[in-house]
Structures are given as structure tokens and as C-alpha cells.
Design an enzyme around this catalytic site. Structure first.
Site, PDB file in Angstrom:
ATOM      1  N   PRO A  88       0.821  -1.224   0.000  1.00  0.00           N
ATOM      2  CA  PRO A  88       0.000   0.000   0.000  1.00  0.00           C
ATOM      3  C   PRO A  88       0.847   1.263   0.000  1.00  0.00           C
ATOM      4  O   PRO A  88       1.853   1.352   0.719  1.00  0.00           O
ATOM      5  CB  PRO A  88      -0.813  -0.139   1.283  1.00  0.00           C
ATOM      6  N   CYS A  89       0.410   2.231  -0.806  1.00  0.00           N
ATOM      7  CA  CYS A  89       1.232   3.425  -1.010  1.00  0.00           C
ATOM      8  C   CYS A  89       0.622   4.696  -0.434  1.00  0.00           C
ATOM      9  O   CYS A  89       1.202   5.773  -0.534  1.00  0.00           O
ATOM     10  CB  CYS A  89       1.468   3.631  -2.514  1.00  0.00           C
ATOM     11  N   GLN A  90      -0.579   4.608   0.179  1.00  0.00           N
ATOM     12  CA  GLN A  90      -1.281   5.819   0.585  1.00  0.00           C
ATOM     13  C   GLN A  90      -0.466   6.701   1.523  1.00  0.00           C
ATOM     14  O   GLN A  90      -0.538   7.930   1.458  1.00  0.00           O
ATOM     15  CB  GLN A  90      -2.616   5.448   1.251  1.00  0.00           C
ATOM     16  N   PHE A 106       2.612   7.238   1.468  1.00  0.00           N
ATOM     17  CA  PHE A 106       3.731   7.887   0.790  1.00  0.00           C
ATOM     18  C   PHE A 106       3.270   8.819  -0.328  1.00  0.00           C
ATOM     19  O   PHE A 106       4.066   9.572  -0.871  1.00  0.00           O
ATOM     20  CB  PHE A 106       4.659   6.830   0.178  1.00  0.00           C
TER      21      PHE A 106
END
Length: 374
Positions: free
Chosen positions: A86-88, A90
Site C-alpha cells: 500500500p502506497c497511501q 507515501f
């Protein structure tokens, strides 16, 4: 599906709908197993990869040994581990919160790699992960593996340079065992002779007139013209690896030239009037939807949020010539997915799955470079 003797086996963590997996299969890897927790993504993955073992599990609470045992593997037996944690936390589009609890899943990915000892690893994330505030975080992660793996500097790759009609930029972390894989230079991952594909070329053959009342899954099945040429067209209609693809979807595309996901969206007259005034490249000041430029590239498609984060729908671009937001099938093409690839029956979940995905065209390019080095 068990790997054939001699095939290179990988595990796909945080597999989502399967963009990374499709790229891996097209590059010639066998997927020994995938792990995903989102129920909607799981249903879509299983439809597109019916012969691949998928473990519906939370990767924050399991170990590398748990994963290997689930897929009947031992430490050091797997050739590669890939995934897009998951990238949220960053993302520049979000809060870029270095304390977001989901960031720990990125750390977990590298801990699993360390304990499972694959011959290589490949992780994908957003450009924001390389911001100054995350420098220490990245250094700590790399320190887990630097004594064992040859680790390249993080690679920022833009999808359009690889023949995908979007300016989407993503960062890839790659490392490998020197005694198992030949030396790889960062320049080998750069785009070479890929033909640029603009929005107009990518959407060619799809219906432009979309009824706003086409809202059910069956409504979304529409006939197309298979007139996209070149490598993009070849990947759009074919290049289906063994054991991949939903049989009904493949049959309807090959036999009837039908594709799914041509779903309508109901806009009020007020909204339609506003949209009619938006020129290519301009943004509607209320919805924040940008009109696509036929001769340009699609900006990064965003995912929106799942139900645990409030079920917010992603901002969808406007069609280049029609006064409406794009359909899921149009979004899939702009992300580089083939017409036979399936997504969730609802617009919300399908856009979320497409926006969260690794473009399979870009994934195939990267993994092909890696495979050749074995």
C-alpha cells in the site's frame, strides 16, 4: 497451478487485481502463489488467474514461513518475490504521512524477502516514497538486505516511455543474489524502442457514445472494433499466457468482439453543461476531473478508497470528446490492461483496482529483463 519442471517460480504479495501477475506471466514466470486481503480484489484475481493459488491473508500478521508453507515451498526455493505494498502513506496525492500505519506493510515486504531468501525481489510504490522525510525509512529497509543482496538504487519509471498511454510514474526497488543471477545494470531497465501510444490510439475501437443507464455488469458488455495496431494492439487482444484469463471473457472477445466494463455514469444537466465547456487538458473546477487530450497521455489514474476509509470514489478523467467521465474499460486500456482482463462489476471497485495496479506492460518489461539475467 504447480510450476512445470525448470520454470522460474515467484510469489506475488499484495497482488491486487493482478497487473503485476499478468506482467510476470507474460515475461515467462510461473506464479507459485499470491497473497491479497481485499475481498473485491480477490474475486477479480481468481477470475483472471483461475489456476493460481491465492491466499486471502493480512500480510501484517503472517511470516515468510507461513507464506512458504501455504504454497508448499521451502526457504530459498522461490526464485522471486514481487509486490506493490500500500502506497497511501507515501503518496503526494494523499497526506504523505510518514506515520501512516500502512507504511509498515512496506517494511513487512522486505522482512518477508529476508526470511524467504528468494533469488530476487521487486517492489513497487509511488514517487512520494523517495521524499526527504522518508530517506531514513528507506535506508532502514535497505539495511535489512544489503549484506545478502545486490541492491540497485530505486528506479523511477514512467509508463508512457514503455508503450503505456499514461504519464503514471512509479518507483521500483530491485535486488538480487549475485551467485544466482547475472549482473544487471540500471540502464537495462530503461525503455528502448517502445512506440508511444496516445489516448486516441489507446481508445480506438471502443464505443464513444455510452448510455448513462448502462449500469449493470451485463449492460457493460459491448461490441468493439479490433483496430488498434502494433504491439499495444497485440497485447490488447491477445498474448494470453496459459492458465490466465476468464474463459467467458476470452470467448466473447475472440468470437463476438465484445468487451466488458463499458458502464455509464449519470450526470445531471448542470454537470453536463459544465463538462461541455472543458477543453482538452483543462480541469472542471468542481469535480476536479481533467479532460483528456486525444493526442496526449492520460494522467495518473487514482484509486479512491475502500469502505474502511470512507468509500471515496476516485476523480475520473473526462473523455476526450464526450461530456462524461471515462468508463472502467477505457481506464483499463489507459493503464495497459488487455480487453479480455476482467474487473469488478461496479465502477467504484473497478476504478479502485485499476488505479491501484501496476501496468502489466511495464511489469512485463521489468520482469523480462530480470528473467534474461538468470
Amino acid at each position: 497451478m504447480a510450476a512445470k519442471c525448470g520454470e522460474l517460480k515467484i510469489i506475488n504479495l499484495f497482488s491486487g487485481a493482478g497487473g503485476f501477475s499478468l506482467g510476470a506471466r507474460r515475461a515467462g514466470f510461473d506464479i507459485a502463489g499470491s497473497v491479497e486481503i481485499d475481498p473485491q480484489a480477490i474475486s477479480v484475481y481468481e477470475r483472471n488467474f483461475p489456476n493460481t493459488s491465492l491466499w486471502p491473508q493480512d500480510l501484517s500478521i503472517v511470516s515468510a514461513i507461513d507464506i512458504l508453507q501455504t504454497f508448499n515451498l521451502k526457504v530459498g526455493e522461490i526464485d522471486g518475490i514481487i509486490g506493490g505494498p500500500p502506497c497511501q502513506g507515501f503518496s503526494h496525492m494523499g497526506q504523505n504521512n510518514s506515520k501512516d500505519p500502512r507504511n509498515k506493510l512496506f517494511t513487512n515486504f522486505f522482512q518477508i524477502v529476508k526470511d524467504a531468501s528468494p533469488k530476487f525481489f521487486l517492489a513497487e510504490n509511488v514517487p512520494g516514497i523517495l521524499s526527504r522525510k522518508n530517506k531514513k525509512f528507506i535506508k532502514q529497509i535497505r539495511s535489512k538486505l544489503k549484506d545478502k543482496y545486490e541492491i540497485l538504487e530505486p528506479m523511477s519509471l514512467v509508463a508512457k516511455e514503455f508503450g503505456v498511454p499514461t504519464t503514471r510514474e512509479r518507483v521500483f526497488f530491485f535486488g538480487y543474489l549475485k551467485d544466482e543471477i547475472n549482473s544487471i545494470e540500471p540502464t537495462e531497465f530503461e525503455a528502448t524502442n517502445a512506440k508511444l501510444v496516445c489516448v486516441k490510439d489507446a481508445l480506438k475501437g471502443l464505443r464513444r457514445k455510452i448510455d448513462p443507464l448502462w449500469l449493470t455488469e451485463e449492460d457493460g458488455w459491448k461490441k468493439i472494433k479490433k483496430n488498434v495496431e502494433g504491439d499495444f494492439g497485440s497485447k490488447l487482444y491477445g498474448q494470453i499466457p496459459d492458465g490466465v484469463g476468464d474463459l467467458e471473457s476470452i470467448t466473447r472477445l475472440e468470437g463476438k468482439s465484445e468487451v466488458s466494463g463499458c458502464l455509464g455514469t449519470r450526470h445531471s444537466k448542470k454537470v453536463l453543461d459544465r463538462y461541455s465547456k472543458i477543453k482538452p487538458g483543462e480541469i472542471d473546477h468542481i469535480s476536479k476531473s481533467r479532460r483528456l487530450n486525444s493526442k496526449g497521455f492520460c494522467p495518473t489514474l487514482t484509486a479512491g478508497t475502500s469502505s474502511d476509509k470512507g468509500s471515496y470514489q476516485a476523480v475520473r478523467p473526462l473523455h476526450p470528446t464526450q461530456n462524461r467521465v471515462i468508463t472502467p474499460r477505457e481506464a483499463a486500456r489507459l493503464q495497459g490492461f488487455p480487453d479480455w482482463f476482467q474487473f469488478h462489476a461496479t465502477k467504484w471497485h473497478s476504478f479502485r483496482q485499476i488505479g491501484n495496479s501496476v501496468s502489466p506492460i511495464l511489469a512485463e518489461h521489468i520482469l523480462s529483463v530480470i528473467k534474461k539475467a538468470f
